[in-house]
Scaffold this motif. Structure first.
Motif, mmCIF file in Angstrom:
data_model
loop_
_atom_site.group_PDB
_atom_site.id
_atom_site.type_symbol
_atom_site.label_atom_id
_atom_site.label_comp_id
_atom_site.label_asym_id
_atom_site.label_seq_id
_atom_site.Cartn_x
_atom_site.Cartn_y
_atom_site.Cartn_z
ATOM 1 N N MET A 1 0.841 -1.200 0.000
ATOM 2 C CA MET A 1 0.000 0.000 0.000
ATOM 3 C C MET A 1 0.875 1.249 0.000
ATOM 4 S SD MET A 1 -3.058 -0.771 2.739
ATOM 5 C CE MET A 1 -1.938 -0.905 4.136
ATOM 6 N N ARG A 2 0.349 2.276 -0.606
ATOM 7 C CA ARG A 2 0.975 3.591 -0.580
ATOM 8 C C ARG A 2 -0.037 4.531 0.066
ATOM 9 N NH1 ARG A 2 5.318 5.623 -3.452
ATOM 10 N NH2 ARG A 2 5.376 3.650 -4.616
ATOM 11 N N LEU A 3 0.316 5.056 1.252
ATOM 12 C CA LEU A 3 -0.605 5.842 2.060
ATOM 13 C C LEU A 3 -0.017 7.206 2.360
ATOM 14 C CD1 LEU A 3 -1.324 2.970 4.574
ATOM 15 C CD2 LEU A 3 -3.072 3.941 3.071
ATOM 16 N N GLY A 4 -0.878 8.216 2.416
ATOM 17 C CA GLY A 4 -0.408 9.547 2.751
ATOM 18 C C GLY A 4 -1.530 10.435 3.238
ATOM 19 N N LEU A 5 -1.144 11.578 3.756
ATOM 20 C CA LEU A 5 -2.099 12.596 4.170
ATOM 21 C C LEU A 5 -2.141 13.687 3.107
ATOM 22 C CD1 LEU A 5 -1.270 13.016 7.978
ATOM 23 C CD2 LEU A 5 -2.824 11.399 6.880
ATOM 24 N N PHE A 6 -3.333 14.170 2.814
ATOM 25 C CA PHE A 6 -3.464 15.188 1.766
ATOM 26 C C PHE A 6 -4.541 16.200 2.147
ATOM 27 C CE2 PHE A 6 -6.691 12.082 0.740
ATOM 28 C CZ PHE A 6 -7.742 12.799 0.182
ATOM 29 N N ASP A 7 -4.422 17.371 1.555
ATOM 30 C CA ASP A 7 -5.450 18.413 1.676
ATOM 31 C C ASP A 7 -5.881 18.649 3.120
ATOM 32 O OD1 ASP A 7 -5.209 18.425 -1.035
ATOM 33 O OD2 ASP A 7 -7.177 17.577 -1.464
ATOM 34 N N GLY A 8 -4.902 18.877 3.979
ATOM 35 C CA GLY A 8 -5.211 19.233 5.359
ATOM 36 C C GLY A 8 -5.426 18.062 6.285
ATOM 37 N N PRO A 31 -2.765 14.201 17.304
ATOM 38 C CA PRO A 31 -1.724 15.174 16.953
ATOM 39 C C PRO A 31 -0.796 14.685 15.847
ATOM 40 C CG PRO A 31 -1.912 14.931 19.331
ATOM 41 C CD PRO A 31 -2.755 13.850 18.725
ATOM 42 N N ALA A 32 -0.624 13.362 15.736
ATOM 43 C CA ALA A 32 0.289 12.817 14.736
ATOM 44 C C ALA A 32 -0.421 12.429 13.452
ATOM 45 C CB ALA A 32 1.028 11.607 15.305
ATOM 46 N N GLY A 33 -1.728 12.687 13.339
ATOM 47 C CA GLY A 33 -2.439 12.488 12.086
ATOM 48 C C GLY A 33 -3.084 11.125 11.935
ATOM 49 N N PRO A 69 2.968 13.929 10.541
ATOM 50 C CA PRO A 69 3.331 15.309 10.836
ATOM 51 C C PRO A 69 3.997 15.523 12.193
ATOM 52 C CG PRO A 69 0.951 14.998 10.943
ATOM 53 C CD PRO A 69 1.526 13.744 10.373
ATOM 54 N N ARG A 70 3.798 14.610 13.140
ATOM 55 C CA ARG A 70 4.430 14.748 14.456
ATOM 56 C C ARG A 70 4.817 13.374 14.990
ATOM 57 N NH1 ARG A 70 4.845 19.056 13.015
ATOM 58 N NH2 ARG A 70 4.394 21.050 14.007
ATOM 59 N N PRO A 71 5.858 12.768 14.434
ATOM 60 C CA PRO A 71 6.274 11.453 14.941
ATOM 61 C C PRO A 71 6.647 11.527 16.415
ATOM 62 C CG PRO A 71 7.417 12.013 12.894
ATOM 63 C CD PRO A 71 6.725 13.252 13.363
ATOM 64 N N GLY A 72 6.371 10.437 17.130
ATOM 65 C CA GLY A 72 6.761 10.406 18.541
ATOM 66 C C GLY A 72 8.257 10.564 18.709
ATOM 67 N N LYS A 73 9.021 9.863 17.879
ATOM 68 C CA LYS A 73 10.480 9.977 17.876
ATOM 69 C C LYS A 73 10.978 9.979 16.440
ATOM 70 C CE LYS A 73 11.264 6.331 20.622
ATOM 71 N NZ LYS A 73 9.932 6.085 21.219
#
Length: 287
Positions: A1-8, A31-33, A69-73
């Motif tokens: 799979m190819r996954l991502g966040l888009f448009d906010g 917070p991390a999406g 957008p906000r990885p734990g580490k």
């Protein structure tokens, strides 16, 4: 799979030239999406009924955000290619340095802008393959490490060349471009032999294979987890090959990794100040 966040922050599954909006399946983002939420739930495939009912967009119409957008580490591997060690001022490698941490707030996505902080201290690019942890753990065995990988993405470890500690020099806001998507481990196949190329303004600056890593991906996972508990959604930056160099205002930087994708960012010095004018030296009390 190819996954991502888009448009906010919507969650997209790439299928050919389309992006399927599966945000509802992932639920409300933390917070991390939404992708981080999916990883933490241990989801390794999307049900057929979710795919069938998802609305589709053309991939050309999608603006990708950082997939995490906000990885734990964010765990960095310094001097993890011998050819990069050869261009450094000393001969120490990851065997000597161990790893370092980058601030999660330094992440930006594809098409973002790296902001150079200082007018008189060089800012350098470093192109890297990033590993996204799926199943966490402590003291992960070397022969079990691959089973803890969710997927891979492109990363740039932007760095200033100054006297501060590594984590300071690499943690400025905008200093960790990430994306554009995360490709799951099953689709990438042998991540231990992927070609990586970084260009500045269309001119090749770095080119190497992950087969030349000093600590390969299993070693990085086993070593990092011997120090700190790895958690789902953590990112391990595997290190950069030879060819590291400066970026300046107006540059366009791309890193391309086989089967993983191409990450592109712009560079700006609109916020740059002299290094001596940073807040600490002007306000600190000196004995």
């Amino acid at each position: 799979m190819r996954l991502g966040l888009f448009d906010g922050g919507r969650l997209g599954l790439v299928r050919g030239a389309s992006v399927l909006d599966i945000s509802a399946f992932a639920g409300e983002p933390g917070p991390a999406g939404r992708l981080d939420a999916l990883v933490r739930r241990g989801i390794t495939e999307i049900p057929n009924e979710v795919v069938a009912s998802a609305s589709a967009l053309s991939i050309d119409d999608v603006v990708w955000d950082a997939p995490l957008p906000r990885p734990g580490k964010i765990i960095g591997a310094p001097a993890n290619y011998y050819d990069h060690v050869d261009e450094m001022p000393d001969t120490a490698t990851i065997l000597d340095w161990g790893f370092f941490l980058k601030a999660g707030s330094s992440v930006i996505g594809n098409g973002g802008t790296v902001e150079i902080p200082y007018t008189d201290v060089p800012t350098h690019y470093e192109g890297e393959l990033a590993v996204v942890i799926g199943t966490g753990g402590r003291d992960i065995a070397l022969d079990d490490a691959w089973n803890h990988v969710f997927g891979y993405t492109c990363l740039m470890d932007i760095t200033i060349r100054s006297s501060e500690d590594r984590s300071t020099r690499k943690s400025f806001d905008t200093f960790t471009p990430l994306g554009p998507t995360v490709v799951t481990a099953d689709e990438v196949g042998n991540a231990g032999d992927l070609m990586l190329r970084l260009d500045v303004n269309g001119v090749q600056k770095q080119s190497s294979s992950t087969s030349k890593l000093i600590y390969g991906i299993p070693e990085l996972i086993a070593y990092a987890s011997s120090v700190t508990t790895l958690e789902p959604g953590d990112v391990i930056a595997t290190g950069t090959p030879a060819g590291v160099g400066p970026i300046v205002n107006g540059d366009v930087v791309t890193v391309t990794i086989d089967t993983v994708g191409t990450l592109r960012v712009d560079v700006s010095d609109r916020r740059a100040i002299p290094h001596a004018d940073r807040p600490g030296p002007r306000t600190a009390l000196h004995r």
